[in-house]
Design an enzyme around this catalytic site. Structure first.
Site, short mmCIF file in Angstrom:
data_model
loop_
_atom_site.label_atom_id
_atom_site.label_comp_id
_atom_site.label_asym_id
_atom_site.label_seq_id
_atom_site.Cartn_x
_atom_site.Cartn_y
_atom_site.Cartn_z
CE1 TYR A 244 -3.18 2.93 0.39
CE2 TYR A 244 -3.75 2.13 2.56
CZ TYR A 244 -3.96 3.01 1.53
OH TYR A 244 -4.93 3.98 1.62
CB CYS A 245 0.92 4.30 0.15
SG CYS A 245 1.56 6.00 0.11
CG LEU A 246 7.18 4.43 1.13
CD1 LEU A 246 7.90 4.72 -0.16
CD2 LEU A 246 7.59 5.41 2.21
CG PHE B 172 -3.71 -1.93 -1.97
CD1 PHE B 172 -4.27 -2.71 -2.97
CD2 PHE B 172 -3.61 -2.46 -0.70
CE1 PHE B 172 -4.72 -3.98 -2.70
CE2 PHE B 172 -4.07 -3.74 -0.42
CZ PHE B 172 -4.62 -4.51 -1.42
#
Length: 605
Positions: A339-341, A367
């Site tokens: 997710y993200c980073l 994500f």
């Protein structure tokens, strides 16, 4: 180093003793190594003090952007005439409208309309006069400044964006919605309540001020407590090291898929955004559909962790987790989701594993995660050499990026929604937004280590090393094109942190089947999208590894739209990539008996 430390030295007058204790001769050659070394303590100390006054924005970067714009505008007489004519035309229209503001034949937004994403003037009270005239005057001025700061020939696009963005932030301060006398909602409520709203607003302001003055002060809200009302999915800590805890969640079905799922959240957020309340917990949704879930819970770093590197999150995080999962579920490949980073880190890890012949990943899911940072939205306005050097100096003093600095940057991207709407609601209307689990999670801020954040900004954002094949793992570069495992990639329509067209670039970076989902919502609400929650929709399409590339606009126009959450679509995809159901694996390893239960200890740091 302590800023403002007294300097006492028996050295000669032409020698200055830096706070680090090393003498620097003021009479030395300015090109000497002593003056050129990158970690000069005095320079960093000065920048750190300056950062407190500027909110972390580099004055040099801002000044260069405005100088670029001003110099090119000064050398563009025709553009000056156009801008001047635009101002005169807008002023004439506004003056004419003000003379006839009571004319019933004129519509409320006949001069200019608010943009679709501008909700400051959406209430019906703003269609009444003179408040409608106030709003239109402000919007005309905002539109004029936008046209004045853009379209000047020769200005660097990055500098143009900085000038436009910063001026918009300044203008937003003076919006009529921010003042009691020019906001019809506030005027109406003040008359109805006899001024009670202003009293409540004053109390809200004092409460917020105390929170700023005492950052460690506990929140008054006890509705959402980690481990009690949020982050409650049952599980066990199966690994703990200096950087993370690995949670294995207890099964909720009699049989499970053989391939476990490893979730890698970003360390700029607490992991439990994916395990909020029972009704919107992605973890519970996965376990209820027969998957064994492992979750990384990152430790919130302090000053002692200043030298933690970006690669440490790969080795002590993802790779350590995979080793432990291999002990619990041996000889089984893993579905990995980031997710993200955390998704960016997972992409790097997957590329390195593919390069080295490590085939433990069955699939990769991203994500709202970027692998190419050339079009990362307005967040890139904060990323240039001057700004990064300024942030490095600011972090160097403390050893980490403070929570307030990071939160402030994200709030500026949506200042109308996250800053000024709150000012109007909390302080002028005297109301408080009803607390939610997502709001409570958002307030549970994290920090970023000095070295890691510097490497992240320079290698990924500034130089785009990952997308261009220069990013190194173990002293050798990795390439995303080495990834051949099937991928499921989620972008969100209103994402200000990882714009969906940026996440879409994975299509031409990897050599794998890519199922891309464009979900409604933003960076957080678009991912936390439980199926029983109304208002969600998504588009989905799969591109085979050898299929021709389809541009993002063409993809959006031709991909089928599905009403409802994307979660069931992901579950169906995971089931297609998994084996048959069987008994669940054991909970933990022989060495994890004393590590405790979920949510663990690091989530409270």
């Amino acid at each position: 180093m302590v800023v403002g430390e007294e300097i006492v030295s028996p050295a000669p007058a032409d020698v200055l003793v830096a706070s680090g204790g090393k003498p620097v001769s003021l009479g030395a050659d300015a090109n000497s190594k002593e003056f050129r070394r990158e970690d000069h303590e005095l320079d960093k100390a000065f920048s750190a003090v300056l950062a407190r006054l500027t909110g972390g924005i580099s004055p040099a970067a801002l000044s260069m952007a405005y100088l670029d714009w001003a110099c090119h505008l000064a050398a563009a007489p025709q553009r000056q005439i156009e801008i001047g004519h635009g101002a005169w035309h807008a002023a004439r229209r506004l003056a004419e409208r003000s003379l006839h503001f009571a004319d019933p034949n004129r519509g409320p937004w006949d001069l200019i309309k608010p943009q679709a994403n501008d909700h400051r003037f959406s209430k019906p009270q703003w269609t009444t006069q003179p408040f409608n005239l106030f709003a239109q005057a402000f919007l005309l001025g905002e539109d004029w400044w936008h046209k004045a700061t853009t379209g000047v020939r020769g200005v660097d696009p990055a500098n143009e964006a900085i000038v436009d963005f910063s001026l918009r932030q300044l203008l937003d301060v003076f919006a009529p919605s921010n003042f009691a006398a020019t906001n019809p909602e506030v005027v109406e409520k003040t008359f109805q309540s006899g001024g009670e709203n202003l009293v409540f607003g004053w109390q809200n302001w004092l409460a917020d001020l105390m929170q700023v003055l005492q950052p460690g002060r506990a929140s008054d809200s006890t509705e959402f407590v980690v481990g009690k009302s949020v982050a409650t999915a049952p599980g066990k800590i199966v690994l703990r090291n200096r950087l993370m805890e690995l949670i294995q969640y207890a099964p909720t079905t009699d049989k499970v898929r053989p391939e476990p799922i490893l979730v890698v959240p970003a360390w700029i957020m607490k992991y439990y955004i994916l395990d909020l309340s029972q009704h919107n917990s992605l973890v519970r949704y996965l376990t209820d559909h027969g998957f064994t879930v492992f979750m990384i819970s990152w430790r919130n770093p302090g000053a002692e962790d200043r030298d933690i590197a970006f690669d440490d999150y790969r080795s002590l995080g993802v790779m350590a987790a995979l080793d432990t999962i291999g002990q619990i579920v041996p000889n089984t490949r893993v579905h990995a989701a980031g997710y993200c980073l955390g998704g960016t880190l997972l992409s790097i890890t997957a590329a390195a594993m593919a390069r080295d012949g490590d085939d433990r990943l069955r699939t990769v899911t991203l994500f709202a995660a970027q692998t190419d940072f050339t079009e990362a939205g307005e967040l890139t306005l904060f990323i240039n050499e001057s700004q990064i050097a300024f942030l490095e100096d600011m972090m160097w003093e403390r050893g980490y990026l403070d929570t307030t600095q990071m939160a402030g940057a994200f709030q500026l991207l949506r200042s109308n929604d996250l800053i000024w709407s709150r000012v109007s609601r909390d302080y002028l209307l005297g109301e408080r937004a009803h607390p939610s689990d997502l709001m409570a999670w958002n307030a549970d801020a994290t920090r970023l280590p000095y070295r890691m954040h510097s490497e992240y900004l320079r290698k990924l954002f500034l130089n785009n090393d990952l997308a261009e094949g220069r990013y190194e793992v173990g002293g050798r570069p990795v390439s995303l094109s080495d990834i051949h495992t099937p991928m499921f990639v989620v972008g969100t329509m209103r994402d200000h942190v990882a714009p969906w067209k940026s996440t879409y670039k994975v299509h031409y970076e990897v050599d794998a089947d890519v199922t891309f989902v464009l979900a409604s919502g933003g960076h957080n609400a678009g991912i936390v999208a439980p199926p029983d929650e109304p208002g969600h929709s998504h588009q989905v399409r799969t591109k085979a590894a050898d299929a021709p590339y389809l541009g993002p606009d063409e993809w959006q126009g031709s991909s089928p739209r599905i009403e409802g959450s994307w979660w069931p679509t992901w579950i169906t995809w995971l089931e297609q990539q998994s084996g048959t159901l069987g008994p669940p694996p054991r909970l933990g390893t022989d060495h994890s008996a004393d590590l405790g239960i979920a949510p663990g200890g690091y989530v409270h740091t």
